[in-house]
Scaffold this motif. Structure first.
Motif, PDB file in Angstrom:
ATOM      1  N   GLY A 231       1.033  -1.630   0.335  1.00 12.18           N
ATOM      2  CA  GLY A 231       0.024  -0.461   0.371  1.00 12.18           C
ATOM      3  C   GLY A 231       0.896   1.496  -0.158  1.00 12.18           C
ATOM      4  N   ILE A 232       0.159   2.306   0.574  1.00 10.28           N
ATOM      5  CA  ILE A 232       1.396   4.100  -0.002  1.00 10.28           C
ATOM      6  C   ILE A 232       2.121   3.915   1.459  1.00 10.28           C
ATOM      7  N   GLY A 233       3.140   4.890   1.146  1.00  9.43           N
ATOM      8  CA  GLY A 233       4.610   4.331   2.229  1.00  9.43           C
ATOM      9  C   GLY A 233       4.295   5.201   3.351  1.00  9.43           C
ATOM     10  N   ALA A 234       3.413   5.939   3.582  1.00  8.64           N
ATOM     11  CA  ALA A 234       3.478   7.115   4.453  1.00  8.64           C
ATOM     12  C   ALA A 234       3.749   6.264   5.995  1.00  8.64           C
ATOM     13  N   PRO A 235       2.819   5.017   6.243  1.00 10.95           N
ATOM     14  CA  PRO A 235       3.112   4.302   7.377  1.00 10.95           C
ATOM     15  C   PRO A 235       5.518   3.616   7.933  1.00 10.95           C
ATOM     16  N   VAL A 236       5.921   3.868   6.551  1.00  8.85           N
ATOM     17  CA  VAL A 236       7.186   3.418   6.343  1.00  8.85           C
ATOM     18  C   VAL A 236       7.556   4.326   7.115  1.00  8.85           C
ATOM     19  N   VAL A 237       7.048   5.675   6.064  1.00 10.59           N
ATOM     20  CA  VAL A 237       8.472   7.102   6.218  1.00 10.59           C
ATOM     21  C   VAL A 237       8.137   7.281   8.213  1.00 10.59           C
ATOM     22  N   ASP A 238       6.842   6.715   8.462  1.00 13.79           N
ATOM     23  CA  ASP A 238       6.626   8.007   9.740  1.00 13.79           C
ATOM     24  C   ASP A 238       6.543   6.478  10.555  1.00 13.79           C
ATOM     25  N   GLY A 239       7.612   5.906  10.860  1.00 11.98           N
ATOM     26  CA  GLY A 239       7.559   4.461  11.650  1.00 11.98           C
ATOM     27  C   GLY A 239       6.648   4.330  12.444  1.00 11.98           C
ATOM     28  N   ALA A 240       5.638   4.608  11.688  1.00 11.62           N
ATOM     29  CA  ALA A 240       4.048   4.180  12.603  1.00 11.62           C
ATOM     30  C   ALA A 240       3.736   1.995  12.347  1.00 11.62           C
TER      31      ALA A 240
END
Length: 324
Positions: A231-240
């Motif tokens: 999916g979208i990479g925001a959880p990777v960037v945010d460490g979430a």
């Protein structure tokens, strides 16, 4: 009103290299003073023929004009950075944020955003991302990553306008003002970067060299590391979220992979962000195929040759696994 990334270095790679070589940091700062460091960096990658999605920048001068016309005297970023941590400064910053979040955008900007949506009506089913591109981000070591607001999956002109207001207002957040004060940055404005969202099968961050603190026994200089998820990479960037980690040699050989048990993925559904469950058989499988890893390794090599050795790049993989 909306400047395409492709217009920042309009003559392409040769012009970008010549501009940098002839004028050095002065040229970079001049561009960043209008478009912000993030947009200028993406424009340079685009000019080099690298796979950058189309993007459009709201000039930082428009932000400056808007706050001068909208906010009372003494509520500009420079004044509030100087007053950071004081009672009067915090009160003024809160009032500035509230005003920016509620004040309608100027009509000419709203019309430009309407036109952008009309142009991408059949090409952006996941809507747009609305990201900060602060003018201070050309400074060595200075970045507002994780401080300024980002809006993802903005699927209507109204949602994009709301995202722009949120990005502008985030320059007045206590954490942002404290960071700028600590770094001694006073002159800062906020450009905004609008990009159509990629329908990501997987996404993450590619490190072309070990970042500070991660070089050592398990990661040697010259190796690449990729953190990714479905999916979208925001959880990777945010460490979430739980992410897969792949370690590659400079030549692209897979040296190690650690596959996480990934329970959910971030997607856009029904015009809004949604955490969708991942089926059990996929949850423990690698988010990136061998083909995707090979393509990312080749990209890392090219970026290192064209731009510099130590960069971290957000990426997205589209299509089915056998068509990515």
């Amino acid at each position: 009103m909306l400047t395409p990334l492709s217009a920042i270095f309009p003559a392409g790679a040769a012009a970008a290299r010549s501009e940098r070589a002839d004028k050095g940091e002065r040229s970079e700062k001049a561009l960043a003073s209008r478009f912000g460091g993030k947009a200028v960096s993406l424009a340079e990658l685009w000019s080099l023929g690298l796979p950058v999605p189309p993007g459009y920048v709201i000039d930082a001068r428009f932000f400056d004009k808007h706050i001068r016309e909208t906010l009372p005297k003494g509520h500009d970023p420079e004044s509030l950075i100087q007053r950071e941590g004081t009672e009067k400064g915090m009160d003024r910053a809160a009032r500035a944020r509230d005003r920016l979040l509620t004040e309608p955008l100027p009509e000419e900007l709203r019309r430009a955003i309407d036109g952008l949506f009309a142009a991408f009506v059949d090409r952006a089913p996941w809507g747009f991302s609305v990201r900060s591109s602060a003018t201070c981000e050309d400074a060595r070591g200075s970045s507002l990553a994780g401080l300024a607001t980002t809006a993802l999956g903005a699927c209507s002109p109204e949602a994009v306008c709301e995202g722009v207001r949120s990005v502008w207002a985030s320059l007045y957040l206590p954490r942002t003002l404290a960071y700028l004060h600590r770094w001694g940055i006073r002159d800062v404005k906020m450009a905004v970067l609008l990009m159509p969202m990629v329908e990501a099968r997987a996404a993450g961050v590619l490190f072309t060299e070990p970042p500070s603190g991660r070089e050592g026994d398990r990661w040697e200089r010259g190796e690449r590391v990729i953190d990714a998820t479905f999916g979208i990479g925001a959880p990777v960037v945010d460490g979430a979220g739980r992410v897969d980690t792949f370690r590659l040699s400079r030549e692209g050989k897979l040296l190690e992979q650690v596959i996480a048990d990934k329970s959910h993925k971030l997607v856009v559904r029904n015009e809004k962000l949604e955490l969708a469950p991942i089926e059990d058989e996929q949850a423990r499988s690698p988010s990136l195929s061998d083909g995707a890893l090979g393509a990312l390794s080749a990209l890392a090599t090219r970026v290192a040759e064209e731009v510099g050795p130590a960069l971290d790049l957000e990426f997205a993989v589209t299509g089915a696994e056998d068509q990515e």
